[in-house]
Motif scaffolding. Structure first.
Motif, short mmCIF file in Angstrom:
data_model
loop_
_atom_site.label_atom_id
_atom_site.label_comp_id
_atom_site.label_asym_id
_atom_site.label_seq_id
_atom_site.Cartn_x
_atom_site.Cartn_y
_atom_site.Cartn_z
N ARG A 328 0.78 -1.17 0.19
CA ARG A 328 0.11 -0.36 0.09
C ARG A 328 1.03 1.38 0.01
O ARG A 328 0.56 1.84 -0.87
CB ARG A 328 -1.12 -0.36 1.33
N LEU A 329 2.33 1.51 0.45
CA LEU A 329 2.88 2.18 0.54
C LEU A 329 3.33 2.49 -0.21
O LEU A 329 4.11 3.94 -0.78
CB LEU A 329 3.94 1.81 2.09
N LEU A 330 4.09 1.22 -1.21
CA LEU A 330 4.63 1.51 -2.10
C LEU A 330 3.54 1.96 -3.26
O LEU A 330 4.31 2.92 -4.49
CB LEU A 330 5.34 0.60 -2.85
N SER A 331 2.98 1.48 -3.27
CA SER A 331 1.35 2.34 -4.11
C SER A 331 0.96 3.65 -4.10
O SER A 331 1.59 4.87 -5.03
CB SER A 331 0.32 1.36 -4.22
N ARG A 332 1.16 3.63 -3.10
CA ARG A 332 0.20 5.44 -2.89
C ARG A 332 1.96 6.05 -3.20
O ARG A 332 1.78 7.25 -3.46
CB ARG A 332 0.29 5.87 -1.37
N LEU A 333 3.09 5.98 -3.28
CA LEU A 333 4.48 6.82 -2.90
C LEU A 333 4.32 6.99 -5.06
O LEU A 333 4.80 7.89 -5.01
CB LEU A 333 5.26 6.31 -2.00
N LYS A 334 4.19 5.44 -5.04
CA LYS A 334 4.53 5.75 -6.51
C LYS A 334 3.40 7.00 -7.35
O LYS A 334 3.39 7.67 -7.95
CB LYS A 334 4.27 4.86 -7.36
N ASP A 335 2.31 6.67 -6.76
CA ASP A 335 0.90 7.44 -7.38
C ASP A 335 1.36 9.50 -7.87
O ASP A 335 1.26 9.60 -8.06
CB ASP A 335 -0.08 7.81 -6.76
N ALA A 336 2.40 9.07 -5.83
CA ALA A 336 3.07 10.66 -5.78
C ALA A 336 3.87 11.30 -6.43
O ALA A 336 4.29 12.27 -5.94
CB ALA A 336 3.16 10.28 -4.43
N ILE A 338 6.91 9.64 -6.26
CA ILE A 338 8.03 8.82 -5.58
C ILE A 338 8.50 7.87 -6.21
O ILE A 338 7.70 6.58 -5.74
CB ILE A 338 8.29 9.23 -3.92
N GLY A 339 9.68 7.32 -6.57
CA GLY A 339 10.21 5.29 -6.99
C GLY A 339 11.26 5.08 -5.55
O GLY A 339 11.83 4.74 -5.67
N ALA A 340 10.07 5.14 -4.33
CA ALA A 340 10.39 4.17 -3.49
C ALA A 340 10.13 2.71 -3.93
O ALA A 340 10.20 2.98 -5.25
CB ALA A 340 9.30 4.15 -2.53
N SER A 341 10.92 2.03 -2.75
CA SER A 341 12.04 0.23 -3.68
C SER A 341 11.99 -0.46 -2.72
O SER A 341 11.99 -0.41 -1.53
CB SER A 341 12.94 0.33 -3.73
N PRO A 342 10.78 -2.12 -3.05
CA PRO A 342 10.81 -2.44 -1.71
C PRO A 342 12.05 -3.64 -1.44
O PRO A 342 12.14 -4.80 -1.04
CB PRO A 342 10.07 -3.64 -2.40
N SER A 343 13.57 -2.89 -2.45
CA SER A 343 14.74 -2.98 -2.23
C SER A 343 14.77 -4.70 -2.88
O SER A 343 14.21 -4.69 -4.10
CB SER A 343 15.46 -2.89 -0.64
N TYR A 344 15.71 -5.84 -2.09
CA TYR A 344 16.23 -6.90 -2.21
C TYR A 344 14.58 -7.98 -2.07
O TYR A 344 14.56 -7.83 -1.17
CB TYR A 344 17.79 -7.32 -1.69
N PRO A 345 14.25 -8.36 -3.18
CA PRO A 345 12.81 -9.35 -3.06
C PRO A 345 12.94 -10.54 -1.91
O PRO A 345 12.02 -11.03 -1.35
CB PRO A 345 12.80 -10.00 -4.18
N THR A 346 13.70 -11.31 -1.48
CA THR A 346 14.03 -11.88 -0.28
C THR A 346 15.05 -12.24 -0.04
O THR A 346 16.11 -11.56 -0.03
CB THR A 346 14.22 -13.69 -1.28
N ALA A 347 14.65 -12.90 1.30
CA ALA A 347 16.38 -13.12 2.44
C ALA A 347 16.96 -13.64 1.16
O ALA A 347 16.78 -14.91 0.41
CB ALA A 347 16.13 -13.44 2.95
N VAL A 348 19.08 -14.16 2.00
CA VAL A 348 19.48 -14.81 0.68
C VAL A 348 18.69 -16.17 0.64
O VAL A 348 19.42 -16.84 -0.19
CB VAL A 348 20.95 -14.78 1.52
#
Length: 399
Positions: A328-336, A338-348
């Protein structure tokens, strides 16, 4: 909220002046040797080398350490850039995971002693998003167990712990000059050591690497120019919509190419190094404004620097309540815009196909898995405006 059209703040990046790119194309007095001399002066370390990437730098260091020890396990953070496990595998070594402290994103110092460090070749520090590890304590732990310490400062160029620069702790350290780092030459790595014996072995390892092909040099040059032109938010939105560019993609690839650093990249790095202090200052100021605005918001945790650290804040990390909250945060930031990132997709440990490269009897790493599903990184680079910071704070506080 008013959303400016056709504007997207990149999730990471460092301004790359077009004039610096163009002036680095043709040979001049600046070269590999002058870059290494400049680095020796700035870092206060005698033995400095350059190579094609940060992961290549780590690989070269690991191969040098293999020459002086019969141990084969490398302790790495259980949540980190996928380039780190890629380098360990490329060096022919075995990965031993250590959980992460969500309060600092450092190695979990409670989990670390539970590992059998007596058979570990080396420990690789954290340093995510420009937040230094507690490198003084890690030096003590490495010394107590007779193991090496590698200071992973790939994202910490210009950060300090106490009076010392990150990258200069332990037995060897390295930086990355890849896209999205503190400065970028579209690939490139710097490695350094204070130890004469390791410097000799590192020099031998680098001597066997091929020169980059003319095609690779041309690609680096054109990518630099494209990056310089398209990074500003008024243009970045155009790149963000092109999926094959792989912007922000994290890949586990133990078969990456390793070459010497090109002369073009060496000249470009020489021109960009003087900008590190000023760009890091802007990153910190943006990070402090984000911290001031977000601190105390229910459902949001903010990893803090370890005592004595002056971070580079390549990005500003926060931890959402859970995966749905993060989405939800990433979507709202993108709509505004702001290219926020979820960073690396998984633990190693959850990277597909990595199991055969892990040491047996791994300790559980629950914090790393939790971080992988909850982390959001907010941009801090010089293209972030005061209005952008206000938007980020407003969206997080309303989440």
């Amino acid at each position: 909220m008013h959303i400016p059209p056709f504007r997207l703040v990149p999730p990471a990046g460092a301004p790359l002046p077009v004039r610096a790119v163009l002036s680095s194309v043709y040979p001049a007095s600046s070269s590999q040797s002058s870059l290494e001399e400049l680095l020796r002066q700035r870092l206060g370390v005698q033995h400095v080398f350059t190579v094609s990437s940060g992961r290549a730098a780590l690989t070269v260091i690991l191969k040098a350490l293999k020459e002086v020890s019969e141990r084969h396990e490398v302790v790495i953070p259980a949540y980190t850039c996928f380039s780190v496990p890629s380098a360990v595998v490329r060096a022919g070594l075995t990965i031993r995971l250590c959980d992460i402290d969500p309060k600092t994103l450092d190695l979990d110092h409670n989990a670390l002693p539970r590992l059998d460090l007596g058979k570990v070749l080396c420990i690789v520090s954290s340093g995510l998003f420009g937040l230094p590890s507690d490198l003084v304590t890690l030096e003590e732990i490495a010394r107590d167990y007779g193991t090496f310490l590698i200071d992973d400062a790939a994202q910490c160029l210009g950060a300090t712990l106490g009076e010392r620069l990150c990258g200069t702790f332990g037995d060897a350290g390295f930086y990355s000059l890849g896209r999205g780092k503190n400065i970028t030459t579209m690939g490139g790595g710097i490695l350094l050591t204070r130890r004469e014996d390791l410097a000799h072995l590192i020099g031998e390892g680098l001597g066997g690497l091929p020169r980059p092909s003319s095609l690779r040099v041309l690609s680096s040059t054109l990518n630099s120019l494209l990056y310089a032109i398209m990074l500003p938010p008024s243009r970045y939105w155009l790149l963000d919509g092109i999926p094959f560019l792989g912007l922000g993609l994290s890949v586990f690839d133990p078969h990456f190419d390793m070459t010497q650093l090109s002369q073009y990249q060496a000249r470009l790095a020489t021109r960009l190094l003087p900008l590190v202090h000023s760009t890091n200052h802007i990153r910190r100021e943006n990070a402090y404004q984000l911290l001031w605005g977000i601190d105390g918001v229910e459902g949001i945790e903010i990893p803090r620097p370890v005592n004595g650290a002056n971070p580079a804040y390549l990005r500003f990390p926060i931890l959402a309540r859970d995966g749905m909250h993060r989405s939800r945060l990433l979507s709202r930031l993108k709509d505004a815009g702001i290219g926020a990132s979820p960073s690396y997709p998984t633990a190693v440990g959850d990277i597909p196909g990595i199991g055969r490269y892990l040491a047996h009897d791994q300790q559980p790493c629950p914090h790393a898995r939790s971080i992988a599903t909850r982390i959001v990184t907010l941009p801090t680079h010089p293209y972030v405006t005061a209005n952008d910071v206000e938007k980020m704070v407003e969206i997080v506080r309303a989440s």
